[in-house]
Design a protein around this motif. Structure first.
Motif, PDB file in Angstrom:
ATOM      1  N   VAL A  15       0.855  -1.180   0.000  1.00  0.00           N
ATOM      2  CA  VAL A  15       0.000   0.000   0.000  1.00  0.00           C
ATOM      3  C   VAL A  15       0.897   1.237   0.000  1.00  0.00           C
ATOM      4  N   GLU A  16       0.582   2.182  -0.852  1.00  0.00           N
ATOM      5  CA  GLU A  16       1.419   3.366  -0.985  1.00  0.00           C
ATOM      6  C   GLU A  16       1.382   4.199   0.291  1.00  0.00           C
ATOM      7  N   CYS A  17       2.555   4.531   0.829  1.00  0.00           N
ATOM      8  CA  CYS A  17       2.645   5.393   1.995  1.00  0.00           C
ATOM      9  C   CYS A  17       2.707   6.845   1.533  1.00  0.00           C
ATOM     10  N   SER A  18       2.162   7.719   2.316  1.00  0.00           N
ATOM     11  CA  SER A  18       2.245   9.141   2.025  1.00  0.00           C
ATOM     12  C   SER A  18       2.953   9.829   3.179  1.00  0.00           C
ATOM     13  N   THR A  19       3.237  11.106   3.018  1.00  0.00           N
ATOM     14  CA  THR A  19       3.973  11.863   4.018  1.00  0.00           C
ATOM     15  C   THR A  19       3.107  12.995   4.547  1.00  0.00           C
ATOM     16  N   VAL A  20       3.094  13.166   5.853  1.00  0.00           N
ATOM     17  CA  VAL A  20       2.354  14.277   6.446  1.00  0.00           C
ATOM     18  C   VAL A  20       3.136  15.564   6.190  1.00  0.00           C
ATOM     19  N   PRO A  21       2.530  16.555   5.536  1.00  0.00           N
ATOM     20  CA  PRO A  21       3.237  17.818   5.300  1.00  0.00           C
ATOM     21  C   PRO A  21       3.679  18.460   6.610  1.00  0.00           C
ATOM     22  N   ILE A  22       4.777  19.155   6.578  1.00  0.00           N
ATOM     23  CA  ILE A  22       5.393  19.890   7.689  1.00  0.00           C
ATOM     24  C   ILE A  22       6.168  18.952   8.613  1.00  0.00           C
ATOM     25  N   THR A  23       5.516  17.925   9.172  1.00  0.00           N
ATOM     26  CA  THR A  23       6.242  17.033  10.089  1.00  0.00           C
ATOM     27  C   THR A  23       7.093  16.014   9.344  1.00  0.00           C
ATOM     28  N   GLY A  24       6.683  15.648   8.118  1.00  0.00           N
ATOM     29  CA  GLY A  24       7.433  14.688   7.325  1.00  0.00           C
ATOM     30  C   GLY A  24       7.262  13.247   7.756  1.00  0.00           C
ATOM     31  N   ARG A  25       6.320  12.971   8.657  1.00  0.00           N
ATOM     32  CA  ARG A  25       6.104  11.597   9.117  1.00  0.00           C
ATOM     33  C   ARG A  25       5.447  10.754   8.030  1.00  0.00           C
ATOM     34  N   LYS A  26       5.934   9.526   7.853  1.00  0.00           N
ATOM     35  CA  LYS A  26       5.321   8.602   6.910  1.00  0.00           C
ATOM     36  C   LYS A  26       4.060   7.999   7.526  1.00  0.00           C
ATOM     37  N   GLU A 198       1.815  14.966  17.036  1.00  0.00           N
ATOM     38  CA  GLU A 198       1.864  15.590  15.711  1.00  0.00           C
ATOM     39  C   GLU A 198       0.853  16.721  15.606  1.00  0.00           C
ATOM     40  N   ALA A 199      -0.350  16.518  16.137  1.00  0.00           N
ATOM     41  CA  ALA A 199      -1.374  17.569  16.098  1.00  0.00           C
ATOM     42  C   ALA A 199      -0.947  18.773  16.926  1.00  0.00           C
ATOM     43  N   ASP A 200      -0.242  18.527  18.041  1.00  0.00           N
ATOM     44  CA  ASP A 200       0.291  19.643  18.831  1.00  0.00           C
ATOM     45  C   ASP A 200       1.237  20.496  17.983  1.00  0.00           C
ATOM     46  N   LYS A 201       2.129  19.838  17.260  1.00  0.00           N
ATOM     47  CA  LYS A 201       3.115  20.569  16.453  1.00  0.00           C
ATOM     48  C   LYS A 201       2.456  21.290  15.275  1.00  0.00           C
ATOM     49  N   LEU A 202       1.634  20.563  14.534  1.00  0.00           N
ATOM     50  CA  LEU A 202       0.963  21.180  13.388  1.00  0.00           C
ATOM     51  C   LEU A 202       0.050  22.318  13.845  1.00  0.00           C
ATOM     52  N   GLY A 203      -0.683  22.076  14.922  1.00  0.00           N
ATOM     53  CA  GLY A 203      -1.592  23.102  15.423  1.00  0.00           C
ATOM     54  C   GLY A 203      -0.856  24.362  15.828  1.00  0.00           C
ATOM     55  N   LEU A 204       0.338  24.199  16.395  1.00  0.00           N
ATOM     56  CA  LEU A 204       1.156  25.340  16.784  1.00  0.00           C
ATOM     57  C   LEU A 204       1.553  26.159  15.553  1.00  0.00           C
ATOM     58  N   ARG A 254       7.119  23.748  24.138  1.00  0.00           N
ATOM     59  CA  ARG A 254       8.138  24.779  24.373  1.00  0.00           C
ATOM     60  C   ARG A 254       9.335  24.574  23.461  1.00  0.00           C
ATOM     61  N   ASN A 255       9.750  23.328  23.326  1.00  0.00           N
ATOM     62  CA  ASN A 255      10.915  23.037  22.489  1.00  0.00           C
ATOM     63  C   ASN A 255      10.637  23.288  21.004  1.00  0.00           C
ATOM     64  N   TYR A 256       9.378  23.046  20.584  1.00  0.00           N
ATOM     65  CA  TYR A 256       9.044  23.177  19.159  1.00  0.00           C
ATOM     66  C   TYR A 256       8.640  24.603  18.773  1.00  0.00           C
ATOM     67  N   LEU A 257       8.357  25.452  19.749  1.00  0.00           N
ATOM     68  CA  LEU A 257       7.873  26.807  19.465  1.00  0.00           C
ATOM     69  C   LEU A 257       8.787  27.601  18.529  1.00  0.00           C
ATOM     70  N   PRO A 258      10.109  27.615  18.719  1.00  0.00           N
ATOM     71  CA  PRO A 258      10.962  28.372  17.788  1.00  0.00           C
ATOM     72  C   PRO A 258      10.853  27.866  16.350  1.00  0.00           C
ATOM     73  N   GLU A 259      10.811  26.549  16.168  1.00  0.00           N
ATOM     74  CA  GLU A 259      10.694  25.989  14.817  1.00  0.00           C
ATOM     75  C   GLU A 259       9.330  26.304  14.216  1.00  0.00           C
ATOM     76  N   ALA A 260       8.284  26.197  15.025  1.00  0.00           N
ATOM     77  CA  ALA A 260       6.939  26.514  14.537  1.00  0.00           C
ATOM     78  C   ALA A 260       6.849  27.976  14.115  1.00  0.00           C
ATOM     79  N   THR A 261       7.451  28.860  14.902  1.00  0.00           N
ATOM     80  CA  THR A 261       7.458  30.291  14.579  1.00  0.00           C
ATOM     81  C   THR A 261       8.202  30.546  13.278  1.00  0.00           C
ATOM     82  N   ARG A 262       9.326  29.867  13.109  1.00  0.00           N
ATOM     83  CA  ARG A 262      10.118  30.026  11.882  1.00  0.00           C
ATOM     84  C   ARG A 262       9.331  29.545  10.655  1.00  0.00           C
ATOM     85  N   LEU A 263       8.708  28.367  10.774  1.00  0.00           N
ATOM     86  CA  LEU A 263       7.959  27.812   9.650  1.00  0.00           C
ATOM     87  C   LEU A 263       6.769  28.692   9.275  1.00  0.00           C
ATOM     88  N   ALA A 264       6.054  29.180  10.287  1.00  0.00           N
ATOM     89  CA  ALA A 264       4.886  30.028  10.040  1.00  0.00           C
ATOM     90  C   ALA A 264       5.292  31.342   9.391  1.00  0.00           C
TER      91      ALA A 264
END
Length: 276
Positions: A15-26, A198-204, A254-264
């Motif tokens: 079955v073809e795997c896809s990738t979640v945008p932003i997080t890159g998780r398969k 993952e939802a915490d990170k994407l939601g941020l 807290r750890n992901y906030l700088p990366e989330a801010t940069r991406l946004a």
């Protein structure tokens, strides 16, 4: 039994795997939007009909909820259209409702159908807090967690059948079945925790894209933790829970906030679409 399990293993990876945008998780997903969205919309309509008397529409709180939902949905829509996901963007039928219920909960069904219960509003506490919870719930739909869980449940059922067939004549059949049942259940719990993280990170990222203060996502979980302590609720060990512990989420956010801010910031600069 080995042959059966091998065939199951091969069929899963064919079955073809896809990738979640932003997080890159398969992710493994063989439940299409065409399959799940009609069911999602029907169930949401059914829920609203059953709870018609509890729907709050004309208060400032309900109006703010809808405004925040629309702002975050617009940010997600911009992201999808900017990344070649036009068909998916067109499939969402965004809707945001506030229900008069003391339960501390909010959820989003596939296709963008969102419900907040009044019980969670004191935990949100302010506009940015509502945006943090909204971003998290919308992220579940964006990442297709519902479809992925349905896919994994089907695989789990197939695996159970395979084990049952393969151990019919085995003296240790009961032990094998017990081991599979426990192992697969714990696996599903971890799978759920992966979705929550993952939802915490994407939601941020999404709430910051929409112009809200990402720091408040951390404060929401601080308030959630304080509320749990006041109520005397004891959380189970994290490996037996469907959600990460509150303290784990606080640290991770807290750890992901700088990366989330940069991406946004990077995305908003590229699309040049300021918050309305």
């Amino acid at each position: 039994m080995r042959r059966i399990l091998a065939l199951l293993f091969i069929s899963v990876f064919l079955v073809e795997c896809s990738t979640v945008p932003i997080t890159g998780r398969k992710r493994l997903n063989f439940v299409s939007d065409a399959q799940i969205l009609p069911m999602s919309f029907q169930q949401y309509d059914g829920f609203l009909k059953e709870n018609k008397s509890k729907i709050i529409t004309n208060t400032s709180q309900a109006k703010e909820l809808k405004t925040i939902g629309k702002n975050i949905a617009a940010a997600v829509d911009r992201f999808m259209r900017a990344n070649g996901m036009q068909a998916e963007a067109n499939s969402y039928k965004w809707e945001f409702n506030l229900i008069n219920d003391p339960t501390i909960n909010a959820w989003c069904m596939p296709g963008g159908k969102v419900v907040f219960y009044t019980g969670i509003m004191p935990i949100c506490a302010n506009t940015d807090g509502v945006a943090a919870v909204m971003g998290h719930e919308v992220a579940h739909a964006f990442a297709k967690h519902g479809q992925e869980r349905m896919s994994s449940a089907q695989i789990q059922q197939l695996g159970g059948v395979a084990v049952a067939i393969g151990t019919q004549n085995n003296k240790n059949a009961q032990l094998w079945n017990m081991a599979y049942g426990v192992g697969s259940s714990l696996g599903m719990l971890k799978f759920s925790r992966t979705h929550e993280t993952e939802a915490d990170k994407l939601g941020l990222v999404f709430m910051i894209m929409a112009g809200y203060r990402g720091e408040e996502a951390v404060n929401v979980w601080v308030r959630m933790s304080e509320n749990a302590k006041k109520s005397g609720r004891k959380a189970p060990p994290e490996f037996l829970s469907t959600h990460p512990h509150n303290q784990t989420r606080i640290v991770d956010l807290r750890n992901y906030l700088p990366e989330a801010t940069r991406l946004a910031a990077k995305f908003n600069q590229q699309t040049a679409a300021p918050r309305k």
